[in-house]
Design a protein around this motif. Structure first.
Motif, short mmCIF file in Angstrom:
data_model
loop_
_atom_site.label_atom_id
_atom_site.label_comp_id
_atom_site.label_asym_id
_atom_site.label_seq_id
_atom_site.Cartn_x
_atom_site.Cartn_y
_atom_site.Cartn_z
N THR A 67 0.91 -1.06 -0.01
CA THR A 67 -0.08 -0.01 0.01
C THR A 67 0.80 1.34 0.14
OG1 THR A 67 -2.09 1.05 0.94
CG2 THR A 67 -0.31 0.23 2.50
N VAL A 68 0.05 2.14 0.12
CA VAL A 68 1.12 3.74 0.06
C VAL A 68 0.99 3.93 1.49
CG1 VAL A 68 0.26 4.23 -2.25
CG2 VAL A 68 -1.20 5.14 -0.59
N ASP A 69 1.75 5.03 1.87
CA ASP A 69 1.71 5.74 3.27
C ASP A 69 1.25 7.27 2.98
OD1 ASP A 69 2.10 6.67 5.68
OD2 ASP A 69 4.36 6.33 5.77
N PRO A 70 -0.20 7.33 3.34
CA PRO A 70 -0.85 8.64 3.25
C PRO A 70 -0.48 9.63 4.36
CG PRO A 70 -2.45 7.24 4.03
CD PRO A 70 -1.22 6.19 3.86
N GLY A 71 0.34 9.23 5.37
CA GLY A 71 0.58 9.98 6.38
C GLY A 71 1.79 10.58 6.18
N SER A 72 2.43 10.22 5.02
CA SER A 72 3.86 10.64 4.94
C SER A 72 4.21 11.57 3.55
CB SER A 72 4.97 9.50 4.76
OG SER A 72 6.17 9.75 4.38
N LYS A 73 4.88 12.44 3.41
CA LYS A 73 5.25 13.16 2.34
C LYS A 73 6.28 12.53 1.34
CE LYS A 73 3.42 17.23 3.89
NZ LYS A 73 2.10 16.95 3.76
N GLU A 74 7.01 11.52 2.10
CA GLU A 74 7.65 10.59 0.92
C GLU A 74 7.05 9.73 0.16
OE1 GLU A 74 8.93 10.68 4.36
OE2 GLU A 74 10.25 12.17 4.24
N ARG A 75 7.35 9.43 -1.15
CA ARG A 75 6.87 8.42 -1.94
C ARG A 75 7.39 7.34 -2.15
NH1 ARG A 75 2.24 10.16 -5.54
NH2 ARG A 75 1.71 12.46 -4.76
N CYS A 76 7.01 6.56 -1.17
CA CYS A 76 7.53 5.22 -0.80
C CYS A 76 6.06 4.22 -0.73
CB CYS A 76 8.56 5.05 0.24
SG CYS A 76 7.78 5.20 1.88
N LEU A 77 6.51 2.81 -0.99
CA LEU A 77 5.26 1.76 -0.53
C LEU A 77 5.60 1.20 0.71
CD1 LEU A 77 5.58 0.36 -4.44
CD2 LEU A 77 3.91 2.20 -3.48
N LEU A 78 4.74 0.58 1.19
CA LEU A 78 4.71 -0.02 2.43
C LEU A 78 4.27 -1.49 2.12
CD1 LEU A 78 3.00 2.40 4.92
CD2 LEU A 78 5.36 2.21 4.33
N LEU A 79 5.18 -2.26 2.56
CA LEU A 79 4.93 -3.98 2.48
C LEU A 79 4.86 -4.70 3.61
CD1 LEU A 79 4.88 -6.19 0.06
CD2 LEU A 79 7.10 -6.40 0.38
N TYR A 80 3.63 -5.05 3.90
CA TYR A 80 3.56 -5.74 4.93
C TYR A 80 3.30 -7.25 5.09
CZ TYR A 80 1.90 -1.25 7.29
OH TYR A 80 1.88 -0.13 7.82
N PRO A 81 3.93 -8.13 5.88
CA PRO A 81 3.37 -9.39 5.79
C PRO A 81 1.85 -9.64 6.15
CG PRO A 81 5.44 -9.25 7.23
CD PRO A 81 4.82 -7.60 6.79
N GLN A 82 1.38 -10.46 5.80
CA GLN A 82 -0.22 -10.52 5.93
C GLN A 82 -0.56 -10.54 7.36
OE1 GLN A 82 -2.66 -10.61 3.47
NE2 GLN A 82 -4.17 -10.45 5.19
N ASN A 83 0.15 -11.11 8.25
CA ASN A 83 -0.15 -11.17 9.84
C ASN A 83 -0.23 -9.86 10.53
OD1 ASN A 83 2.61 -11.48 9.09
ND2 ASN A 83 3.03 -12.27 11.19
N GLU A 84 1.03 -8.97 10.00
CA GLU A 84 1.20 -7.85 10.44
C GLU A 84 0.09 -6.85 9.98
OE1 GLU A 84 3.21 -6.39 12.78
OE2 GLU A 84 4.46 -8.38 13.04
N TRP A 85 -0.31 -6.89 8.60
CA TRP A 85 -1.55 -6.18 8.01
C TRP A 85 -2.52 -6.23 8.83
CZ3 TRP A 85 -2.12 -2.15 5.08
CH2 TRP A 85 -3.43 -1.86 4.38
#
Length: 184
Positions: A67-85
């Motif tokens: 997903t994306v990080d809407p709380g950040s100004k930086e344009r990076c992607l977030l990748l979560y293991p399913q259990n953490e998600w």
């Protein structure tokens, strides 16, 4: 050889500036750390480094969410293991529906999420809309952040690290700051 769960291993610096410490935890999943410089192939696939694959297979059966990080100004992607998600989603479910900011955050964070499966070769397919959002070239950096990863364009990661290093002033932090109580 995969180290036993519950032990930390220093993997060296690989000729770069920073070393990498990987911790294999007992129980639900791995703790991710270090940065890995990787290539995205022509099909948009990213090979997860071998040092993280076993932990991901054990903790989330190779199922992840990007997903994306809407709380950040930086344009990076977030990748979560399913259990953490799932744990993050439970927190989001507890937020009041009547709160407009909570609703906007959920729309951007969950609404832009995509389920991913790591294939037998340890690769994930980065969706085109996510690659475009983060401005990813064929050279990226996968950054382990304890319970998740960030995926950055390599050039932007290098620029950001330099900028953050210049701005960070630990001497001015007081005990009211979350970092003021950090012992490292």
């Amino acid at each position: 050889m995969t180290p036993p769960r519950g032990e930390a291993y220093y993997l060296g610096n690989g000729g770069g500036l920073w070393g990498c410490l990987v911790y294999f935890s007992r129980g639900s999943g791995s703790l991710f750390s270090g940065d890995s410089y990787l290539s995205v192939d022509d099909k948009g696939r990213l090979a997860i480094p071998a040092k993280h694959r076993d932990g991901l297979r054990d903790s989330c059966a190779s199922q992840m969410v990007i997903t994306v990080d809407p709380g950040s100004k930086e344009r990076c992607l977030l990748l979560y293991p399913q259990n953490e998600w799932r744990m993050v989603v439970e927190q989001l479910k507890a937020m009041p529906n009547a709160n407009p900011d909570a609703n906007t955050f959920r729309r951007l964070f969950v609404g832009r999420s995509v389920q991913l499966d790591m294939d037998k070769q340890g690769r994930i397919l980065l969706p085109g809309k996510h690659r475009e959002y983060a401005g990813l070239s064929s050279q990226v950096v996968l950054v382990g952040l304890i319970n998740k990863f960030e995926i950055w364009d390599e050039g932007l990661w290098s620029e950001s690290c330099e900028s953050w290093g210049e701005k960070l002033d630990l001497t001015s932090m007081d005990t009211e700051s979350p970092l003021g109580k950090l012992s490292y």
